[in-house]
Design a protein around this motif. Structure first.
Motif, mmCIF file in Angstrom:
data_model
loop_
_atom_site.group_PDB
_atom_site.id
_atom_site.type_symbol
_atom_site.label_atom_id
_atom_site.label_comp_id
_atom_site.label_asym_id
_atom_site.label_seq_id
_atom_site.Cartn_x
_atom_site.Cartn_y
_atom_site.Cartn_z
ATOM 1 N N UNK A 49 -8.100 2.882 -47.460
ATOM 2 C CA UNK A 49 -9.205 3.758 -47.089
ATOM 3 C C UNK A 49 -8.942 4.335 -45.704
ATOM 4 N N UNK A 50 -8.912 5.646 -45.639
ATOM 5 C CA UNK A 50 -8.717 6.338 -44.372
ATOM 6 C C UNK A 50 -9.869 7.319 -44.164
ATOM 7 N N UNK A 51 -9.875 7.951 -42.999
ATOM 8 C CA UNK A 51 -10.908 8.946 -42.708
ATOM 9 C C UNK A 51 -10.841 10.097 -43.706
ATOM 10 N N UNK A 52 -9.630 10.476 -44.093
ATOM 11 C CA UNK A 52 -9.468 11.561 -45.060
ATOM 12 C C UNK A 52 -10.110 11.200 -46.398
ATOM 13 N N UNK A 53 -10.004 9.928 -46.781
ATOM 14 C CA UNK A 53 -10.608 9.470 -48.038
ATOM 15 C C UNK A 53 -12.131 9.513 -47.959
ATOM 16 N N UNK A 54 -12.677 9.134 -46.821
ATOM 17 C CA UNK A 54 -14.130 9.152 -46.635
ATOM 18 C C UNK A 54 -14.657 10.585 -46.689
ATOM 19 N N UNK A 55 -13.914 11.506 -46.094
ATOM 20 C CA UNK A 55 -14.312 12.918 -46.128
ATOM 21 C C UNK A 55 -14.417 13.408 -47.572
ATOM 22 N N UNK A 126 -15.827 5.640 -38.101
ATOM 23 C CA UNK A 126 -15.475 7.041 -38.345
ATOM 24 C C UNK A 126 -16.249 7.904 -37.348
ATOM 25 N N UNK A 127 -15.728 9.091 -37.033
ATOM 26 C CA UNK A 127 -16.480 10.015 -36.161
ATOM 27 C C UNK A 127 -17.675 10.582 -36.927
ATOM 28 N N UNK A 128 -18.825 9.987 -36.757
ATOM 29 C CA UNK A 128 -19.992 10.267 -37.597
ATOM 30 C C UNK A 128 -20.400 11.739 -37.561
ATOM 31 N N UNK A 129 -20.653 12.265 -36.383
ATOM 32 C CA UNK A 129 -21.140 13.637 -36.271
ATOM 33 C C UNK A 129 -20.089 14.638 -36.727
ATOM 34 N N UNK A 130 -18.857 14.435 -36.303
ATOM 35 C CA UNK A 130 -17.795 15.370 -36.669
ATOM 36 C C UNK A 130 -17.576 15.393 -38.173
ATOM 37 N N UNK A 131 -17.525 14.216 -38.780
ATOM 38 C CA UNK A 131 -17.256 14.160 -40.211
ATOM 39 C C UNK A 131 -18.398 14.765 -41.022
ATOM 40 N N UNK A 132 -19.629 14.437 -40.673
ATOM 41 C CA UNK A 132 -20.769 14.966 -41.421
ATOM 42 C C UNK A 132 -20.862 16.486 -41.288
ATOM 43 N N UNK A 133 -20.536 17.012 -40.125
ATOM 44 C CA UNK A 133 -20.556 18.466 -39.932
ATOM 45 C C UNK A 133 -19.410 19.142 -40.682
#
Length: 233
Positions: A49-55, A126-133
């Motif tokens: 699981x990486x940030x890319x997967x969460x996105x 994870x970078x919460x604000x950046x990822x959600x935006x």
């Protein structure tokens, strides 16, 4: 206080219209989809699981939640016999439907933000604000696209079918385009590999700019279609 009460009543009524009194079901379905797909990714053999997967994971509930109101909003007004009232007041239809779209986007963003916080708390940071935006960019375009098809075709089922076909097409193309700036689902958290960091950031910026322009054009075309009252009777 009076203005807040009016705003609350307006929001509550329009929520019923755009979600067809089924908001809670869409919300729960989006959460269940997120948890199900996330569990499959988490327990898949050899998966990391990486940030890319969460996105990518966050896109699924967002698409589900934004799909119905954007595609069936006008159809719901027609079924509720509200179109004649909306068309009677000059420019009122534009304000109502733009306000509804904004409400949908706010609701979707709040849910995406909540799910991102959940991932940050339960899985890894994870970078919460950046990822959600970042997730909201393709979702905004898909919402405007669905609304445009609804205004153009004047039928919820037809617009939903077209949007599904287009969405599948975008997903297939994303596999071919990969790190291209023309990829709707370009993942900003993907490892650029050997690509220069400045080139990668430039592509991301161009991609988000193109998505924003395309969303605006789709919305403007929708408003043009809404001027033709006869087609909605």
């Amino acid at each position: 206080m009076k203005n807040l009460a009016v705003l609350w009543k307006f929001s509550k009524y329009n929520m019923r219209v755009i979600f067809g009194n089924k908001f809670i079901y869409f919300f729960l379905a989006a959460v269940v989809m997120f948890l199900l797909v996330g569990a499959l990714m988490l327990f898949e053999d050899g998966s990391i699981i990486r940030e890319a997967s969460i996105y990518t994971l966050l896109l699924f509930p967002g698409v589900l939640l934004i799909f119905y109101p954007a595609s069936f909003g006008i159809q719901n007004d027609k079924d509720a016999k509200m179109l004649e009232i909306i068309f009677t007041i000059p420019d009122y239809r534009f304000r109502v439907w733009i306000a509804r779209l904004l409400m949908v986007y706010v609701i979707v963003y709040v849910q995406i933000l909540g799910l991102t916080v959940l991932v940050d708390y339960l899985v890894f940071s994870v970078p919460i604000m950046e990822m959600s935006l970042q997730v909201m960019f393709p979702l905004t375009f898909l919402g405007c696209l669905a609304f445009m098809m609804s205004a153009r075709l004047r039928n919820g089922n037809a617009s939903a079918l077209v949007v599904i076909i287009l969405c599948v097409g975008f997903m297939v193309m994303s596999g071919e385009l990969k790190q291209s700036q023309w990829n709707l689902f370009l993942n900003p958290f993907e490892d650029p590999g050997s690509l220069n960091a400045f080139v990668w950031q430039d592509r991301l910026l161009n991609n988000r700019l193109y998505i924003g322009i395309a969303s605006l054009l789709a919305l403007m075309y929708s408003l043009v279609c809404l001027q033709k009252r006869e087609g909605f009777r």
